[in-house]
Design an enzyme around this catalytic site. Structure first.
Site, PDB file in Angstrom:
ATOM      1  N   ASP A 166       3.546   4.891   1.207  1.00 25.13           N
ATOM      2  CA  ASP A 166       2.888   6.046   0.286  1.00 25.13           C
ATOM      3  C   ASP A 166       3.788   7.540   0.727  1.00 25.13           C
ATOM      4  O   ASP A 166       4.193   7.564   2.070  1.00 25.13           O
ATOM      5  CB  ASP A 166       2.009   6.922  -0.307  1.00 25.13           C
ATOM      6  CG  ASP A 166       0.521   6.520   0.880  1.00 25.13           C
ATOM      7  OD1 ASP A 166       1.031   6.509   2.214  1.00 25.13           O
ATOM      8  OD2 ASP A 166      -0.904   6.505   0.987  1.00 25.13           O
ATOM      9  N   HIS A 167       2.811   8.556   0.759  1.00 25.89           N
ATOM     10  CA  HIS A 167       3.365   9.513   1.405  1.00 25.89           C
ATOM     11  C   HIS A 167       3.206   9.517   3.024  1.00 25.89           C
ATOM     12  O   HIS A 167       3.320  10.352   3.816  1.00 25.89           O
ATOM     13  CB  HIS A 167       2.710  10.741   1.224  1.00 25.89           C
ATOM     14  CG  HIS A 167       1.492  11.054   0.928  1.00 25.89           C
ATOM     15  ND1 HIS A 167       0.388   9.917  -0.212  1.00 25.89           N
ATOM     16  CD2 HIS A 167       0.319  11.642   1.362  1.00 25.89           C
ATOM     17  CE1 HIS A 167      -0.104  10.357   0.161  1.00 25.89           C
ATOM     18  NE2 HIS A 167      -0.595  11.307   0.801  1.00 25.89           N
ATOM     19  N   CYS A 210       0.413   2.493   4.673  1.00 27.79           N
ATOM     20  CA  CYS A 210       0.028   3.801   4.130  1.00 27.79           C
ATOM     21  C   CYS A 210      -0.951   4.612   4.697  1.00 27.79           C
ATOM     22  O   CYS A 210      -0.990   4.191   6.235  1.00 27.79           O
ATOM     23  CB  CYS A 210      -1.448   4.144   2.205  1.00 27.79           C
ATOM     24  SG  CYS A 210      -2.521   2.647   2.448  1.00 27.79           S
ATOM     25  N   THR A 269      -4.564   4.090   5.578  1.00 32.40           N
ATOM     26  CA  THR A 269      -5.527   3.580   6.508  1.00 32.40           C
ATOM     27  C   THR A 269      -5.167   1.983   6.507  1.00 32.40           C
ATOM     28  O   THR A 269      -5.292   1.496   6.983  1.00 32.40           O
ATOM     29  CB  THR A 269      -7.239   3.650   5.607  1.00 32.40           C
ATOM     30  OG1 THR A 269      -6.940   3.205   3.870  1.00 32.40           O
ATOM     31  CG2 THR A 269      -7.248   4.972   5.668  1.00 32.40           C
ATOM     32  N   GLY A 322      -5.608   0.976   1.449  1.00 31.42           N
ATOM     33  CA  GLY A 322      -5.363   1.409  -0.236  1.00 31.42           C
ATOM     34  C   GLY A 322      -4.199   0.417  -1.019  1.00 31.42           C
ATOM     35  O   GLY A 322      -4.121  -0.398  -2.007  1.00 31.42           O
ATOM     36  N   MET A 323      -3.251  -0.129  -0.136  1.00 28.63           N
ATOM     37  CA  MET A 323      -1.619  -1.109   0.359  1.00 28.63           C
ATOM     38  C   MET A 323      -2.259  -2.390  -0.287  1.00 28.63           C
ATOM     39  O   MET A 323      -1.719  -3.418  -0.866  1.00 28.63           O
ATOM     40  CB  MET A 323      -0.797  -0.653   1.206  1.00 28.63           C
ATOM     41  CG  MET A 323      -0.150   0.371   1.454  1.00 28.63           C
ATOM     42  SD  MET A 323       1.205   0.073  -0.361  1.00 28.63           S
ATOM     43  CE  MET A 323       2.001   2.335   0.429  1.00 28.63           C
ATOM     44  N   HIS A 380      -2.732 -17.692  10.973  1.00 29.27           N
ATOM     45  CA  HIS A 380      -3.654 -18.468  10.215  1.00 29.27           C
ATOM     46  C   HIS A 380      -3.937 -18.173   9.084  1.00 29.27           C
ATOM     47  O   HIS A 380      -4.001 -18.686   8.404  1.00 29.27           O
ATOM     48  CB  HIS A 380      -5.486 -17.841  10.706  1.00 29.27           C
ATOM     49  CG  HIS A 380      -5.540 -18.479  12.115  1.00 29.27           C
ATOM     50  ND1 HIS A 380      -6.817 -18.141  13.484  1.00 29.27           N
ATOM     51  CD2 HIS A 380      -4.599 -19.113  13.266  1.00 29.27           C
ATOM     52  CE1 HIS A 380      -6.671 -18.581  14.280  1.00 29.27           C
ATOM     53  NE2 HIS A 380      -4.731 -19.352  14.093  1.00 29.27           N
ATOM     54  N   ARG A 437      -6.179 -26.856   9.333  1.00 30.30           N
ATOM     55  CA  ARG A 437      -7.349 -25.928   8.807  1.00 30.30           C
ATOM     56  C   ARG A 437      -7.016 -24.800   8.302  1.00 30.30           C
ATOM     57  O   ARG A 437      -7.680 -24.704   7.015  1.00 30.30           O
ATOM     58  CB  ARG A 437      -7.976 -25.926   9.789  1.00 30.30           C
ATOM     59  CG  ARG A 437      -8.504 -25.217  11.053  1.00 30.30           C
ATOM     60  CD  ARG A 437      -9.182 -24.911  11.728  1.00 30.30           C
ATOM     61  NE  ARG A 437      -8.948 -24.187  13.136  1.00 30.30           N
ATOM     62  CZ  ARG A 437      -8.176 -24.155  13.861  1.00 30.30           C
ATOM     63  NH1 ARG A 437      -7.275 -24.958  13.774  1.00 30.30           N
ATOM     64  NH2 ARG A 437      -8.103 -23.460  14.396  1.00 30.30           N
ATOM     65  N   HIS A 438      -6.057 -24.275   8.744  1.00 29.09           N
ATOM     66  CA  HIS A 438      -5.362 -22.667   8.041  1.00 29.09           C
ATOM     67  C   HIS A 438      -4.644 -23.423   6.857  1.00 29.09           C
ATOM     68  O   HIS A 438      -4.706 -21.782   5.173  1.00 29.09           O
ATOM     69  CB  HIS A 438      -4.681 -22.088   9.084  1.00 29.09           C
ATOM     70  CG  HIS A 438      -5.541 -21.768  10.420  1.00 29.09           C
ATOM     71  ND1 HIS A 438      -6.403 -21.049  10.494  1.00 29.09           N
ATOM     72  CD2 HIS A 438      -5.221 -22.160  11.395  1.00 29.09           C
ATOM     73  CE1 HIS A 438      -6.900 -21.414  11.639  1.00 29.09           C
ATOM     74  NE2 HIS A 438      -5.970 -21.964  12.656  1.00 29.09           N
TER      75      HIS A 438
HETATM   76  C1  RB5 Z   1      -3.716   9.528   1.320  1.00 31.67           C
HETATM   77  O1  RB5 Z   1      -4.230  10.122   1.801  1.00 31.67           O
HETATM   78  C2  RB5 Z   1      -4.843   7.641   1.610  1.00 31.67           C
HETATM   79  O2  RB5 Z   1      -5.401   7.913   1.073  1.00 31.67           O
HETATM   80  C3  RB5 Z   1      -3.576   6.736   1.375  1.00 31.67           C
HETATM   81  O3  RB5 Z   1      -2.190   6.644   2.262  1.00 31.67           O
HETATM   82  C4  RB5 Z   1      -4.452   5.515   2.243  1.00 31.67           C
HETATM   83  O4  RB5 Z   1      -5.096   5.483   3.155  1.00 31.67           O
HETATM   84  C5  RB5 Z   1      -5.259   4.578   0.724  1.00 31.67           C
HETATM   85  O5  RB5 Z   1      -5.816   3.623   1.366  1.00 31.67           O
END
Ligand code: RB5
Length: 143
Positions: free
Chosen positions: A8-9, A65, A67, A70-71, A98, A132-133
């Site tokens: 994302d951005h 992304c 954090t 989200g992805m 694993h 096992r994995h």
């Molecule tokens: C974008 O601001 C942020 O929410 C996104 O990149 C990600 O961290 C969401 O999980």
């Protein structure tokens, strides 16, 4: 190897640098992410990458992304996807060894680019350990 990448951005800069790095290593890269830093929604890019991995259009995927969550959450809605979130090289190695992650997810806002490259290198170089994995990942899909 053909590697799909999405972002994302928050992940544009790292994606652009990673594409150059991966192509320099001889991989073909398919870009499913945005190329703009305008605010956007990660799911719009995660789903096309997941479908490409599931269909075999690409061999593996990388998603970035802010954090990584989200992805990862979106990608893992797909039955054929094991998307693993990593933030250091030890986790990047384990998520392949694993969990046999077919998509590596990384947090652009919580990892340096140097760390991101190290994680990608480690994940690509690591073999799934099986045993096992294998038994464990076979229990993941919802049937
Ligand atoms: C974008 O601001 C942020 O929410 C996104 O990149 C990600 O961290 C969401 O999980």
């Amino acid at each position: 190897m053909i590697i799909g990448i999405c972002n994302d951005h928050a992940g544009v800069e790292y994606k652009e640098r990673l594409v150059k790095y991966l192509e320099g290593k001889g991989h073909q890269v398919v870009n499913f992410g945005t190329d703009s830093t305008d605010s956007c929604d990660y799911a719009d890019f995660a789903h096309p990458l997941a479908l490409a991995v599931e269909s075999g259009k690409v061999d593996k995927g990388i998603a970035i992304c802010g954090t990584g969550n989200g992805m990862a959450i979106t990608l893992n809605k797909h039955q054929g996807i094991r998307a693993g979130l990593a933030w250091n090289t030890a986790i990047a190695k384990l998520v392949k060894g694993h969990n046999n992650a077919n998509v590596l997810v990384m947090p652009a806002r919580f990892a340096s680019y140097r760390m991101v490259v190290s994680m990608v290198r480690e994940w690509l170089a690591t073999e799934f350990e099986g045993g096992r994995h294998a038994r464990r990942i076979e229990k993941i899909p919802v049937r």
